[in-house]
Design a protein around this motif. Structure first.
Motif, mmCIF file in Angstrom:
data_model
loop_
_atom_site.group_PDB
_atom_site.id
_atom_site.type_symbol
_atom_site.label_atom_id
_atom_site.label_comp_id
_atom_site.label_asym_id
_atom_site.label_seq_id
_atom_site.Cartn_x
_atom_site.Cartn_y
_atom_site.Cartn_z
ATOM 1 N N THR A 142 60.666 54.818 15.079
ATOM 2 C CA THR A 142 60.390 55.660 16.232
ATOM 3 C C THR A 142 60.840 57.102 16.011
ATOM 4 N N PHE A 143 60.293 57.974 16.833
ATOM 5 C CA PHE A 143 60.782 59.341 16.957
ATOM 6 C C PHE A 143 60.859 59.623 18.453
ATOM 7 N N VAL A 240 53.491 65.287 19.646
ATOM 8 C CA VAL A 240 53.235 63.857 19.410
ATOM 9 C C VAL A 240 52.607 63.665 18.037
ATOM 10 N N ARG A 241 51.658 64.523 17.686
ATOM 11 C CA ARG A 241 50.978 64.385 16.391
ATOM 12 C C ARG A 241 51.938 64.593 15.217
ATOM 13 N N ARG A 243 55.097 63.778 15.038
ATOM 14 C CA ARG A 243 55.951 62.584 14.889
ATOM 15 C C ARG A 243 57.350 62.925 14.378
ATOM 16 N N THR A 245 61.286 64.110 15.823
ATOM 17 C CA THR A 245 62.119 64.198 17.014
ATOM 18 C C THR A 245 62.380 65.662 17.363
ATOM 19 N N THR A 266 49.888 59.638 24.579
ATOM 20 C CA THR A 266 50.230 58.383 23.899
ATOM 21 C C THR A 266 49.610 57.162 24.572
ATOM 22 N N SER A 291 56.423 55.547 18.962
ATOM 23 C CA SER A 291 56.268 54.873 17.679
ATOM 24 C C SER A 291 55.749 55.827 16.603
ATOM 25 N N VAL A 292 56.405 55.833 15.453
ATOM 26 C CA VAL A 292 55.939 56.627 14.314
ATOM 27 C C VAL A 292 54.606 56.079 13.802
ATOM 28 N N ASP A 293 54.498 54.763 13.690
ATOM 29 C CA ASP A 293 53.320 54.134 13.095
ATOM 30 C C ASP A 293 52.172 53.954 14.083
ATOM 31 N N PRO A 295 51.676 55.842 17.441
ATOM 32 C CA PRO A 295 52.010 56.740 18.554
ATOM 33 C C PRO A 295 51.112 56.566 19.771
#
Length: 309
Positions: A142-143, A240-241, A243, A245, A266, A291-293, A295
């Motif tokens: 996650t981020f 968001v894109r 990814r 923090t 998201t 979620s990183v994988d 989003p």
């Protein structure tokens, strides 16, 4: 009096599979999750990171909150423990200086199912079960986007000049310093601020502590919001894109839009928790975990932290 503590489910990939860390405690002769009591003046996120470092030698940042356990200790006092997920990076593991000691005899990385069987306490297993739900859903990595309201500023009626030039009060400067450990616990890598002086001043202590520059933008300023010229959607979509923090420091009227746009970007279903996350007091912040994988799978969790009264 209730004793408060904090800890984490530390995790890593081993041969492509998620393993979690359990500790073998020396005096208690049990197997548990790393955790420890809050020191005076500490926040719970700060405690979790410090205790992980002290018990395991691992420098971690916090991910998704995993809930709370509550039990009565042998001395009759109630203990409340807050937990987060925390990825142990390869670098953190290589840098660990852990040696067996009077408190922790050994560290052991186990697949999730084996960890559940090994833990001495059902309450610890329940926390790991919550973590396993993240694993099963494919949202372990996650981020976060940290939406922060500026600290206490000089009221408009006490200030002569443009609203954007209003500075923090002495109380506000103290609040700006006090949030540094809590925000740092989530590992921000980027800092963004409204162009307003009160927002820039709020991020100054964090910027100095982390040695990170602050990028200012009118996209999230109150002036732009009130004139209908803000660009919250574009900015939050980009965050968001990326990814990564990030801390986004803005204003009371703008923050609900910031949170709403993260939710929209998201695919998060409308919920009361989402709308409340933008309703922050001065120096309060909400951590939106993504979620990183995946989003687009929605906001995984939201936690809000406010300064001590």
């Amino acid at each position: 009096m209730t004793v408060f503590a904090a800890g984490a489910v530390c995790w890593r990939f081993v041969d492509g599979k998620v393993n979690v860390l359990v500790i073998h405690r020396t005096a208690h002769r049990d197997i548990s999750l790393p955790k420890g009591k809050v020191d005076p003046g500490e926040t719970l996120p700060e405690t979790a990171v410090r205790e992980i470092a002290e018990e395991t030698g691992l420098a971690v940042t916090l991910g998704v909150p995993l809930g709370v356990t509550n039990y009565t200790m042998p001395n009759g006092r109630e203990k409340v423990v807050h937990y987060w997920a925390a990825e142990a990076t390869d670098g953190a593991i290589l840098a660990s200086t852990f040696l067996p000691n009077g408190e922790v005899a050994a560290l052991e990385w186990l697949p999730v199912k084996k960890a559940l069987a090994a833990l001495s306490y059902e309450r610890d297993a329940e926390i790991v079960e919550r973590f396993r739900m993240l694993v099963d859903e494919g949202v372990t990595r996650t981020f976060a986007i940290i939406a922060l309201r500026h600290a206490k500023a000089t009221p408009p009626y006490q200030f002569v000049g443009p609203d954007a030039d209003r500075p923090l009060t002495e109380r506000g400067r103290g609040e700006a310093r006090s949030i540094v450990p809590s925000v740092t616990a989530f590992g921000p890598e980027k800092l963004y601020s409204s162009t307003a002086r009160r927002c820039r001043q709020t991020l100054e202590p964090l910027s100095k502590s982390l040695a990170l520059p602050v990028k200012t933008t009118d996209a999230i300023s109150q002036d732009a919001y009130e004139s209908g010229e803000s660009a919250v959607r574009e900015m939050m979509g980009k965050r968001v894109r990326k990814r990564v923090t990030s801390v986004v420091c803005s204003h009371g009227p703008v923050l609900p839009d910031i949170v709403r746009e993260v939710a929209l970007a998201t695919g998060t279903a409308p919920a009361a928790t989402v709308s409340r996350a933008g309703d922050l007091p001065v120096a309060g912040f909400s951590v939106l975990h993504l979620s990183v994988d995946r989003p687009g799978s929605g906001i995984i969790a939201i936690e809000t932290h406010v300064p001590n009264p």
